[in-house]
Design a protein around this motif. Sequence first.
Motif, short mmCIF file in Angstrom:
data_model
loop_
_atom_site.label_atom_id
_atom_site.label_comp_id
_atom_site.label_asym_id
_atom_site.label_seq_id
_atom_site.Cartn_x
_atom_site.Cartn_y
_atom_site.Cartn_z
N ASP A 181 0.83 -1.20 0.00
CA ASP A 181 0.00 0.00 0.00
C ASP A 181 0.87 1.26 0.00
N VAL A 182 0.29 2.31 -0.54
CA VAL A 182 0.94 3.62 -0.52
C VAL A 182 0.45 4.38 0.72
N LEU A 183 1.37 4.98 1.46
CA LEU A 183 1.03 5.83 2.59
C LEU A 183 0.85 7.26 2.09
N ALA A 184 -0.28 7.87 2.40
CA ALA A 184 -0.53 9.23 1.92
C ALA A 184 -1.05 10.09 3.06
N LEU A 185 -0.88 11.39 2.88
CA LEU A 185 -1.25 12.36 3.91
C LEU A 185 -2.15 13.43 3.30
N ALA A 186 -3.20 13.79 4.02
CA ALA A 186 -4.00 14.98 3.68
C ALA A 186 -3.82 15.97 4.81
N GLY A 187 -3.57 17.21 4.46
CA GLY A 187 -3.32 18.22 5.49
C GLY A 187 -1.84 18.33 5.79
N ARG A 188 -1.52 19.00 6.85
CA ARG A 188 -0.13 19.33 7.13
C ARG A 188 0.26 18.86 8.52
N THR A 189 1.54 18.66 8.72
CA THR A 189 2.05 18.30 10.04
C THR A 189 3.19 19.23 10.41
N GLY A 190 3.39 19.43 11.69
CA GLY A 190 4.51 20.23 12.17
C GLY A 190 4.17 21.68 12.40
N TYR A 191 3.12 22.18 11.78
CA TYR A 191 2.79 23.60 11.93
C TYR A 191 2.37 23.92 13.37
N ALA B 73 -3.81 16.37 10.65
CA ALA B 73 -3.73 15.81 9.29
C ALA B 73 -4.36 14.42 9.33
N LEU B 74 -4.73 13.91 8.18
CA LEU B 74 -5.19 12.52 8.07
C LEU B 74 -4.13 11.73 7.33
N ALA B 75 -3.74 10.59 7.89
CA ALA B 75 -2.81 9.67 7.22
C ALA B 75 -3.59 8.42 6.85
N ALA B 76 -3.44 7.99 5.60
CA ALA B 76 -4.19 6.82 5.13
C ALA B 76 -3.31 5.97 4.23
N THR B 77 -3.66 4.71 4.11
CA THR B 77 -2.97 3.82 3.18
C THR B 77 -3.94 3.43 2.07
N PHE B 78 -3.40 3.36 0.85
CA PHE B 78 -4.22 3.08 -0.33
C PHE B 78 -3.58 1.94 -1.13
N PRO B 79 -4.38 1.09 -1.74
CA PRO B 79 -3.81 0.12 -2.68
C PRO B 79 -3.03 0.87 -3.76
N PRO B 80 -1.93 0.27 -4.27
CA PRO B 80 -1.05 1.02 -5.19
C PRO B 80 -1.76 1.46 -6.47
N ALA B 81 -2.85 0.80 -6.84
CA ALA B 81 -3.53 1.15 -8.09
C ALA B 81 -4.36 2.41 -7.97
N VAL B 82 -4.62 2.89 -6.76
CA VAL B 82 -5.49 4.06 -6.58
C VAL B 82 -4.76 5.32 -7.04
N ALA B 83 -5.41 6.09 -7.89
CA ALA B 83 -4.86 7.39 -8.31
C ALA B 83 -5.23 8.41 -7.24
N LEU B 84 -4.24 8.94 -6.54
CA LEU B 84 -4.52 9.86 -5.43
C LEU B 84 -4.97 11.22 -5.97
N ASP C 289 -5.91 16.31 -2.85
CA ASP C 289 -5.87 16.48 -1.39
C ASP C 289 -4.91 15.51 -0.70
N TRP C 290 -4.57 14.43 -1.38
CA TRP C 290 -3.72 13.40 -0.77
C TRP C 290 -2.38 13.35 -1.48
N ARG C 291 -1.29 13.35 -0.72
CA ARG C 291 0.02 13.19 -1.35
C ARG C 291 0.74 12.00 -0.72
N ALA C 292 1.42 11.25 -1.58
CA ALA C 292 2.13 10.06 -1.12
C ALA C 292 3.31 10.50 -0.26
N ILE C 293 3.49 9.86 0.88
CA ILE C 293 4.63 10.20 1.76
C ILE C 293 5.40 8.96 2.19
N GLY C 294 5.01 7.78 1.69
CA GLY C 294 5.74 6.59 2.10
C GLY C 294 5.10 5.32 1.62
#
Lengths: 329, 329
Positions: free
Chosen positions: A174-184, A285-296, A299-304
Amino acid sequence: MSERGGAGQNGRNAGGVASVGGIGEFGLIGRITARLPVGPTVLLGPGDDAAVVAAPDARVAASTDVLVDGRHFRRDWCSARDVGHRAAAANLADIAAMGATPTALLVALCMPADLETSWAEELADGLAAEAATVGASVVGGDMSSSPTLTVAVTALGDLGGRPPVVRSGARPGDVLALAGRTGYAAAGLTVLTRGFRTPRLLVEAYRRPQVPYAAGPQAARLGATSMIDVSDGLLADLGHVAVASGVAIDVRRDAFEVPRQMADAAQALGVDPYTWILAGGEDHALAATFPPAVALPADWRAIGLVTAGAGVTVDGEPYEGPRGWDHFR
Amino acid sequence: MSERGGAGQNGRNAGGVASVGGIGEFGLIGRITARLPVGPTVLLGPGDDAAVVAAPDARVAASTDVLVDGRHFRRDWCSARDVGHRAAAANLADIAAMGATPTALLVALCMPADLETSWAEELADGLAAEAATVGASVVGGDMSSSPTLTVAVTALGDLGGRPPVVRSGARPGDVLALAGRTGYAAAGLTVLTRGFRTPRLLVEAYRRPQVPYAAGPQAARLGATSMIDVSDGLLADLGHVAVASGVAIDVRRDAFEVPRQMADAAQALGVDPYTWILAGGEDHALAATFPPAVALPADWRAIGLVTAGAGVTVDGEPYEGPRGWDHFR
């Protein structure tokens, strides 16, 4: 029933300002209830023994979070309205992280009797305003006097007929993706802790998190396999997902941009900005995992990536810095 | 994220006992969650960002009540398990008073870091045990350290397809009826306040209210026109019904028996027992109004009448004693 608390003379506190002890429980409930707008999901609003909220698919998602004065907020750093926004956001984000749309908030408010009445009213305004951004309403609550100002919020939500997106569904590949920001928010807290009030971008992020609520149900519709609200720190919260799913998770440091204000503040304060980004919570932020075939979507960017194994790594290596926060330590 | 609280050495407090600060937030959540049974209304239990609870008729009743150490309970008067029962009862009774059946509880628990771990665990046992009496479960929660021990509970419930029984539906000519008892908990509190530990009947009534939960949905099925949970005091709570319904309510003093232990305690302490019965809360009796044609079942006994007008009277006369309690005064 309870022992009687200390209310000042003529309903005013030592500063001569109208206090919650002076106006009394029922007076204050009436004043606050009058300020609360009631949205379309509310079948019976505040004022009875319980509220009644729509649960269209015959299920309700429910979550509780509590904020304590001096631990989760400081009144000299946050206005009452800010605390309302933050308390609502922490709860609404939990609902979004299940893939649900928030419908209602209930609020238990414990206050020193000499607290200004306006503080309680503005807190309610902040709660209602944050809830309104997602179409939810404050539908009920309780209040009591207490030496410690405490705001406990319960959020309800509608899963829209979908299964809840739980922490335990991440799969290797799975691809790890994040919506929103962290650290701010963490950076804003550090800035405030060191006695500064700027950069405004960071301080405001701490005071009023910008939560990508709609990304939660969006991820559920896209087939996210797991999701979590980043409230304790990205690596700590991903650790919960890794344990619940029985997988390893690797985060790519280069997936995160360090905004200029954060880089400047980090340099001025002698902090590694990735400590904020990787271990800071409360941006929700929301962190989610997606099957690799999903086109993000945008709002969601891959981070791992999710792999077989256990634990959370950064760029393939164990991370030695702090990972998050424990509210008792 | 929060400042760090004071935990003793080796996870133990000053008394050498395992403390919540020592075991930490996630350790304690794990230990408590493991103790919680999960009932049939729970679709997703504790451990994720939110729980998911069945809402069979596409609506959910929801209510919040908070208990603060030193105001709503005292740790030298109530065991942790007692506090769990009381906190659950206060919330479950609110759901029953809408004519609904409770399904779930969520709990926000704020505790000093040096509180014994066993106190938190036994609190959870009490909450779960009280909820189990109506088939409900503890489905979620949050915890934080705080100088003030605080238990905020939210209860959810199922209306079973019926309209909620609200406070505003009483009509002139209706019969006022009561399920459960009043005055017992208030008498128990007075007994404890004066330094006594008996009569056991009264002290136990204060520690663990006996709530007639099933009488709530029963009243709804019988066509009750209004209903309220008696938590602040019978006359005070009937006052809320009278105002909301735009009616007058008269209570018959001879509808109440004074049990022997209460009569004895009242005499020994120099108290009018009707002060407890008419103005004491926290037994969580249910008061409802019924059209005169309704045959009341055994759980409900007539205690008065609804008439045109305003206000609450006793035997047709204004009542001069205390009517109930305000949590800020």
